[in-house]
Write a protein that holds these residues in place. Structure first.
Motif, PDB file in Angstrom:
ATOM      1  N   PRO A  76       0.248   2.825 -11.043  1.00 44.18           N
ATOM      2  CA  PRO A  76       1.285   2.215 -10.214  1.00 44.18           C
ATOM      3  C   PRO A  76       1.925   1.044 -10.950  1.00 44.18           C
ATOM      4  O   PRO A  76       1.261   0.306 -11.676  1.00 44.18           O
ATOM      5  CB  PRO A  76       0.536   1.731  -8.973  1.00 44.18           C
ATOM      6  N   GLN A  78       0.833  -1.202   0.000  1.00 38.03           N
ATOM      7  CA  GLN A  78       0.000   0.000   0.000  1.00 38.03           C
ATOM      8  C   GLN A  78       0.866   1.250   0.000  1.00 38.03           C
ATOM      9  O   GLN A  78       0.625   2.192  -0.750  1.00 38.03           O
ATOM     10  CB  GLN A  78      -0.934  -0.001   1.222  1.00 38.03           C
ATOM     11  N   ARG A  79       1.887   1.236   0.835  1.00 38.89           N
ATOM     12  CA  ARG A  79       2.786   2.379   0.918  1.00 38.89           C
ATOM     13  C   ARG A  79       3.497   2.636  -0.419  1.00 38.89           C
ATOM     14  O   ARG A  79       3.622   3.772  -0.858  1.00 38.89           O
ATOM     15  CB  ARG A  79       3.833   2.099   2.004  1.00 38.89           C
ATOM     16  N   GLU A  80       3.947   1.569  -1.048  1.00 47.67           N
ATOM     17  CA  GLU A  80       4.633   1.703  -2.328  1.00 47.67           C
ATOM     18  C   GLU A  80       3.680   2.193  -3.416  1.00 47.67           C
ATOM     19  O   GLU A  80       4.049   3.024  -4.249  1.00 47.67           O
ATOM     20  CB  GLU A  80       5.267   0.364  -2.734  1.00 47.67           C
ATOM     21  N   ALA A  81       2.452   1.684  -3.417  1.00 48.95           N
ATOM     22  CA  ALA A  81       1.461   2.139  -4.400  1.00 48.95           C
ATOM     23  C   ALA A  81       1.178   3.624  -4.214  1.00 48.95           C
ATOM     24  O   ALA A  81       1.097   4.380  -5.196  1.00 48.95           O
ATOM     25  CB  ALA A  81       0.176   1.324  -4.269  1.00 48.95           C
ATOM     26  N   GLU A  82       1.065   4.067  -2.981  1.00 46.82           N
ATOM     27  CA  GLU A  82       0.834   5.487  -2.709  1.00 46.82           C
ATOM     28  C   GLU A  82       2.036   6.322  -3.142  1.00 46.82           C
ATOM     29  O   GLU A  82       1.876   7.405  -3.712  1.00 46.82           O
ATOM     30  CB  GLU A  82       0.551   5.703  -1.224  1.00 46.82           C
ATOM     31  N   ARG A  83       3.239   5.810  -2.913  1.00 43.09           N
ATOM     32  CA  ARG A  83       4.444   6.525  -3.319  1.00 43.09           C
ATOM     33  C   ARG A  83       4.505   6.658  -4.839  1.00 43.09           C
ATOM     34  O   ARG A  83       4.842   7.716  -5.370  1.00 43.09           O
ATOM     35  CB  ARG A  83       5.689   5.809  -2.812  1.00 43.09           C
ATOM     36  N   GLU A  84       4.158   5.595  -5.548  1.00 42.00           N
ATOM     37  CA  GLU A  84       4.175   5.636  -7.008  1.00 42.00           C
ATOM     38  C   GLU A  84       3.138   6.621  -7.543  1.00 42.00           C
ATOM     39  O   GLU A  84       3.393   7.308  -8.529  1.00 42.00           O
ATOM     40  CB  GLU A  84       3.946   4.243  -7.579  1.00 42.00           C
ATOM     41  N   LEU A  85       1.979   6.683  -6.891  1.00 44.06           N
ATOM     42  CA  LEU A  85       0.968   7.645  -7.316  1.00 44.06           C
ATOM     43  C   LEU A  85       1.419   9.080  -7.056  1.00 44.06           C
ATOM     44  O   LEU A  85       1.127   9.984  -7.846  1.00 44.06           O
ATOM     45  CB  LEU A  85      -0.360   7.375  -6.607  1.00 44.06           C
ATOM     46  N   ASP A  86       2.128   9.296  -5.952  1.00 45.87           N
ATOM     47  CA  ASP A  86       2.624  10.630  -5.618  1.00 45.87           C
ATOM     48  C   ASP A  86       3.667  11.113  -6.625  1.00 45.87           C
ATOM     49  O   ASP A  86       3.784  12.306  -6.884  1.00 45.87           O
ATOM     50  CB  ASP A  86       3.222  10.666  -4.213  1.00 45.87           C
TER      51      ASP A  86
END
Length: 67
Positions: A58, A44-52
């Motif tokens: 993602p 989840q954290r990585e997906a959010e980072r990729e979206l940011d």
């Protein structure tokens, strides 16, 4: 030693072994649950980072290049 005594000893050893194995399985089950939650959190954290970053989709949701 009678046959009955020998059987009782074997049953006692087998019972202890089963109990020890049960404890190990329960402990591993708890550890697997913790690790599963951690992996989900990291995904989840990585997906959010990729979206940011702003790449749009993602990487985890993109098809590999060979498809």
């Amino acid at each position: 030693m009678t046959d009955l005594t020998a059987l009782e000893e074997k049953i006692a050893h087998l019972t202890r072994t089963v109990e020890e194995l049960s404890d190990v399985v329960a402990s591993q089950g708890k550890e697997i649950d913790v690790l599963t939650r951690r992996v989900a959190m990291l995904m989840q954290r990585e997906a959010e980072r990729e979206l940011d970053v702003g790449d749009g989709i993602p990487l985890a949701d993109q098809r590999p290049p060979h498809w």
